[in-house]
Write an enzyme that holds these catalytic residues in place. Structure first.
Site, PDB file in Angstrom:
ATOM      1  N   GLU A 244       0.891  -1.178   0.000  1.00 43.21           N
ATOM      2  CA  GLU A 244       0.000   0.000   0.000  1.00 43.21           C
ATOM      3  C   GLU A 244       0.918   1.213   0.000  1.00 43.21           C
ATOM      4  O   GLU A 244       1.519   1.540   1.020  1.00 43.21           O
ATOM      5  CB  GLU A 244      -0.880   0.000   1.259  1.00 43.21           C
ATOM      6  CG  GLU A 244      -1.820  -1.179   1.361  1.00 43.21           C
ATOM      7  CD  GLU A 244      -2.931  -1.144   0.335  1.00 43.21           C
ATOM      8  OE1 GLU A 244      -3.149  -0.096  -0.299  1.00 43.21           O
ATOM      9  OE2 GLU A 244      -3.585  -2.180   0.155  1.00 43.21           O
ATOM     10  N   CYS A 278      -2.211   9.127   2.434  1.00 46.75           N
ATOM     11  CA  CYS A 278      -1.900   8.569   1.119  1.00 46.75           C
ATOM     12  C   CYS A 278      -3.020   8.861   0.128  1.00 46.75           C
ATOM     13  O   CYS A 278      -2.786   8.989  -1.062  1.00 46.75           O
ATOM     14  CB  CYS A 278      -1.670   7.080   1.234  1.00 46.75           C
ATOM     15  SG  CYS A 278      -2.999   6.256   2.112  1.00 46.75           S
TER      16      CYS A 278
HETATM   17  P1  NAD Z   1       8.452   4.548   4.734  1.00 44.36           P
HETATM   18  O1  NAD Z   1       8.352   3.753   3.491  1.00 44.36           O
HETATM   19  O2  NAD Z   1       9.639   5.352   4.988  1.00 44.36           O
HETATM   20  O3  NAD Z   1       8.308   3.586   6.000  1.00 44.36           O
HETATM   21  C1  NAD Z   1       7.239   2.681   6.146  1.00 44.36           C
HETATM   22  C2  NAD Z   1       7.670   1.549   7.049  1.00 44.36           C
HETATM   23  O4  NAD Z   1       8.693   0.798   6.389  1.00 44.36           O
HETATM   24  C3  NAD Z   1       8.264   2.008   8.378  1.00 44.36           C
HETATM   25  O5  NAD Z   1       7.850   1.137   9.387  1.00 44.36           O
HETATM   26  C4  NAD Z   1       9.752   1.892   8.116  1.00 44.36           C
HETATM   27  O6  NAD Z   1      10.507   1.732   9.280  1.00 44.36           O
HETATM   28  C5  NAD Z   1       9.800   0.640   7.240  1.00 44.36           C
HETATM   29  N1  NAD Z   1      11.007   0.485   6.432  1.00 44.36           N
HETATM   30  C6  NAD Z   1      11.888   1.442   6.054  1.00 44.36           C
HETATM   31  N2  NAD Z   1      12.901   0.888   5.352  1.00 44.36           N
HETATM   32  C7  NAD Z   1      12.650  -0.437   5.271  1.00 44.36           C
HETATM   33  C8  NAD Z   1      13.329  -1.542   4.663  1.00 44.36           C
HETATM   34  N3  NAD Z   1      14.461  -1.375   3.998  1.00 44.36           N
HETATM   35  N4  NAD Z   1      12.784  -2.771   4.776  1.00 44.36           N
HETATM   36  C9  NAD Z   1      11.622  -2.951   5.421  1.00 44.36           C
HETATM   37  N5  NAD Z   1      10.944  -1.958   6.029  1.00 44.36           N
HETATM   38  C10 NAD Z   1      11.451  -0.710   5.955  1.00 44.36           C
HETATM   39  O7  NAD Z   1       7.113   5.427   4.777  1.00 44.36           O
HETATM   40  P2  NAD Z   1       6.668   6.470   5.884  1.00 44.36           P
HETATM   41  O8  NAD Z   1       7.526   7.672   5.744  1.00 44.36           O
HETATM   42  O9  NAD Z   1       6.596   5.785   7.204  1.00 44.36           O
HETATM   43  O10 NAD Z   1       5.179   6.788   5.438  1.00 44.36           O
HETATM   44  C11 NAD Z   1       4.853   7.657   4.407  1.00 44.36           C
HETATM   45  C12 NAD Z   1       4.544   6.920   3.122  1.00 44.36           C
HETATM   46  O11 NAD Z   1       3.556   5.914   3.354  1.00 44.36           O
HETATM   47  C13 NAD Z   1       3.963   7.801   2.053  1.00 44.36           C
HETATM   48  O12 NAD Z   1       4.588   7.554   0.817  1.00 44.36           O
HETATM   49  C14 NAD Z   1       2.504   7.389   1.976  1.00 44.36           C
HETATM   50  O13 NAD Z   1       1.871   7.607   0.772  1.00 44.36           O
HETATM   51  C15 NAD Z   1       2.556   5.959   2.321  1.00 44.36           C
HETATM   52  N6  NAD Z   1       1.248   5.514   2.838  1.00 44.36           N
HETATM   53  C16 NAD Z   1       0.450   4.702   2.063  1.00 44.36           C
HETATM   54  C17 NAD Z   1      -0.803   4.315   2.513  1.00 44.36           C
HETATM   55  C18 NAD Z   1      -1.707   3.425   1.684  1.00 44.36           C
HETATM   56  O14 NAD Z   1      -2.649   2.841   2.237  1.00 44.36           O
HETATM   57  N7  NAD Z   1      -1.509   3.304   0.396  1.00 44.36           N
HETATM   58  C19 NAD Z   1      -1.242   4.750   3.741  1.00 44.36           C
HETATM   59  C20 NAD Z   1      -0.419   5.589   4.493  1.00 44.36           C
HETATM   60  C21 NAD Z   1       0.829   5.944   4.047  1.00 44.36           C
END
Ligand code: NAD
Length: 471
Positions: A244, A278
């Site tokens: 997502e 998002c």
């Molecule tokens: P992010 O991708 O930086 O982090 C998301 C999660 O992934 C965190 O728990 C982070 O610690 C983890 N993560 C980071 N690096 C990783 C790796 N190498 N391997 C595995 N896990 C890892 O995103 P964010 O800054 O926390 O959130 C913002 C983003 O989330 C925005 O792009 C937003 O659009 C998206 N988002 C999408 C939805 C949806 O339902 N489509 C909902 C909310 C947020």
């Protein structure tokens, strides 16, 4: 001052093996309000082992047993609704009205999963063939910081309804909110090892979940960049993935829209969750013939979107979650100005009176071209780009001219026409006239917005495999 040193593994709160301590900063004033000890690979492996051993029996549970468990989870989470909302306001800076809705929709995800499970036949047979839907195995649930309780409850509800055991890796920016939720869910008296939670860094805890051969599935909510890396690195152990990811959602204002209703509705979609959503409708497409009227209507309607203390029920836009997010939003506002868009409302810097913390000015750009950076990239803050169009066909073309396809809206008086337009938008969800939700309707994206769907039956199916037995 909050101090968190434990993870939730095998039905108990256990001291962290990891030793890195991270400050938790309050977004309204930048002050340290807590410290969390982050999990390491050892903690993660321990949690995976617990989930693996719990899967031996839970993976064979009946629909009735799973139903009882999601019901207990619902009761347990409901008992802490106010605490969960308060934690989202304090740690994340979520505006209280919206935070309450987010937490409620997380809690309701358990009920929605229960309903969906009743309606989902887990066995089908014909002739001498029997097909059963089997839980995929241990699931790693990795989530973002902007709606912590919703993501955790939604993914957990779907996974448990499917018969999976889980290891959750919440965002490290949501440690307090996670702690409140896990304390609540502990009261549900789950089978040991069904639910495990390790708060830690993505490149440590998240990476271990993605790499570990005992994890069968990753359900991820977060950025496109990390989503790609999960797909790539997960391939090594043939992970099933649900991703997502981001969005740049269009709101198409048709030429028959009543502006008194349509503009406030468009602004709610743009600024919900302080723009850190998002699904935020961050591109408003308006007919050229009504451009000046729309500009006036936006300026007027902005009075209903005050920035302020997120705990105040009158506030519509709170702070960004972190300094990094504040700077990201500022850099996009600067970029918009440099590329020639015109600031109608807002602009760079802190709003007056909110110099401390990570507050930004809700900003509306007009004269935006759809190929400008601010119309193409996800800003994840309260920044709306208004793009004009000549004809309905052009509006649809612009709406679809995006790498993303998560959410969209169509605003207009003739509902038949709005439906016709909605049916041409390449997005996982399209709402007509208002931001609305249905916990049984699928959620997920076309294109770079992700892979797979969540919510209701679709969400449960994402944690299932089919097995056919032929005699
Ligand atoms: P992010 O991708 O930086 O982090 C998301 C999660 O992934 C965190 O728990 C982070 O610690 C983890 N993560 C980071 N690096 C990783 C790796 N190498 N391997 C595995 N896990 C890892 O995103 P964010 O800054 O926390 O959130 C913002 C983003 O989330 C925005 O792009 C937003 O659009 C998206 N988002 C999408 C939805 C949806 O339902 N489509 C909902 C909310 C947020």
């Amino acid at each position: 001052m909050y101090t968190m040193t434990k993870h939730y593994i095998d039905g108990a709160f256990v001291e962290s093996h990891g030793t890195e301590v991270m400050d938790i900063i309050k977004p309204t004033n930048g002050r340290v309000i807590g410290r969390v000890t982050l999990a390491d690979e050892e903690d993660t492996k321990h949690a995976i082992a617990a989930a693996k051993s719990a899967f031996v029996s839970f993976g064979r549970s009946s629909k009735e047993e799973r139903t009882k468990i999601v019901r207990r989870l619902h009761e347990a989470a409901s008992a802490r609704l106010d605490d969960l909302t308060a934690a989202m306001v304090e740690e994340y800076g979520g505006v209280v009205q919206f935070a309450g809705l987010i937490v409620k929709s997380g809690i309701n995800a358990f009920l929605a999963a229960e309903q969906a499970l009743q309606e989902l036949p887990l066995t089908r047979s014909w002739g001498k063939t029997t097909v059963t839907l089997e839980p995929v195995g241990v699931a790693g649930l990795i989530t973002a910081w902007n709606a912590n309780a919703l993501f955790l409850c939604l993914k957990l509800a779907s996974a448990v309804a499917a018969g999976c055991t889980v290891v959750i890796k919440p965002s490290e920016l949501s440690a307090i909110q996670t702690q409140v939720l896990i304390e609540a869910l502990h009261e549900a008296n789950l089978p040991k090892g069904l639910l495990n939670v390790v708060t830690g860094r993505g490149n440590i805890v998240g990476a271990e979940l993605v790499r570990n051969p005992d994890v069968a599935k990753i359900s991820f909510t977060g950025s496109v960049g990390v989503g790609k890396s999960i797909m790539r690195d997960g391939a090594e152990t043939m992970k099933r993935v649900t991703l997502e990811l981001g969005g740049k959602s269009p709101t198409i204002l048709l030429d028959d829209a009543v502006l008194d209703q349509a503009i406030p509705s468009a602004l709610v979609m743009a600024f919900m969750n302080s723009g850190q959503a998002c699904a935020a409708g961050t591109r408003l497409l308006v007919p050229k013939s009504r451009f000046d009227q729309v500009k006036r209507a936006i300026v007027e309607a902005m009075a209903a979107f005050p920035v302020g203390d997120p705990a105040d029920p009158k506030t519509a836009v709170g702070p960004m979650v972190s300094q990094k997010q504040y700077e990201q939003v500022q850099s996009y506002i600067r970029k918009g100005i440099e590329e020639g868009a015109e600031v109608l409302v807002g602009g760079e810097g802190h709003p007056q009176g909110f110099e401390a913390g990570y507050f930004v000015k809700p900003t509306v750009f007009v004269n935006v071209k759809n190929d400008m950076t601010i119309a193409r990239e996800e800003i994840f803050g309260p920044v709306l780009s208004v793009v004009s169009y000549d004809s309905e066909d052009e509006a649809i073309r612009i709406a679809n001219a995006s790498d993303y396809g998560l959410h969209a809206a169509v605003l207009g008086t003739d509902v038949e026409r709005a439906r016709r337009v909605a049916a041409q938008i390449r997005s996982g969800r399209v709402v007509i006239n208002n931001m609305t939700d249905d916990p049984q309707a699928p959620w997920g994206g076309f294109k770079y917005s992700g892979v797979g769907r969540e919510y209701g039956r679709f969400g449960i199916e994402a944690f299932l495999e089919t097995r056919a037995i032929l005699e």
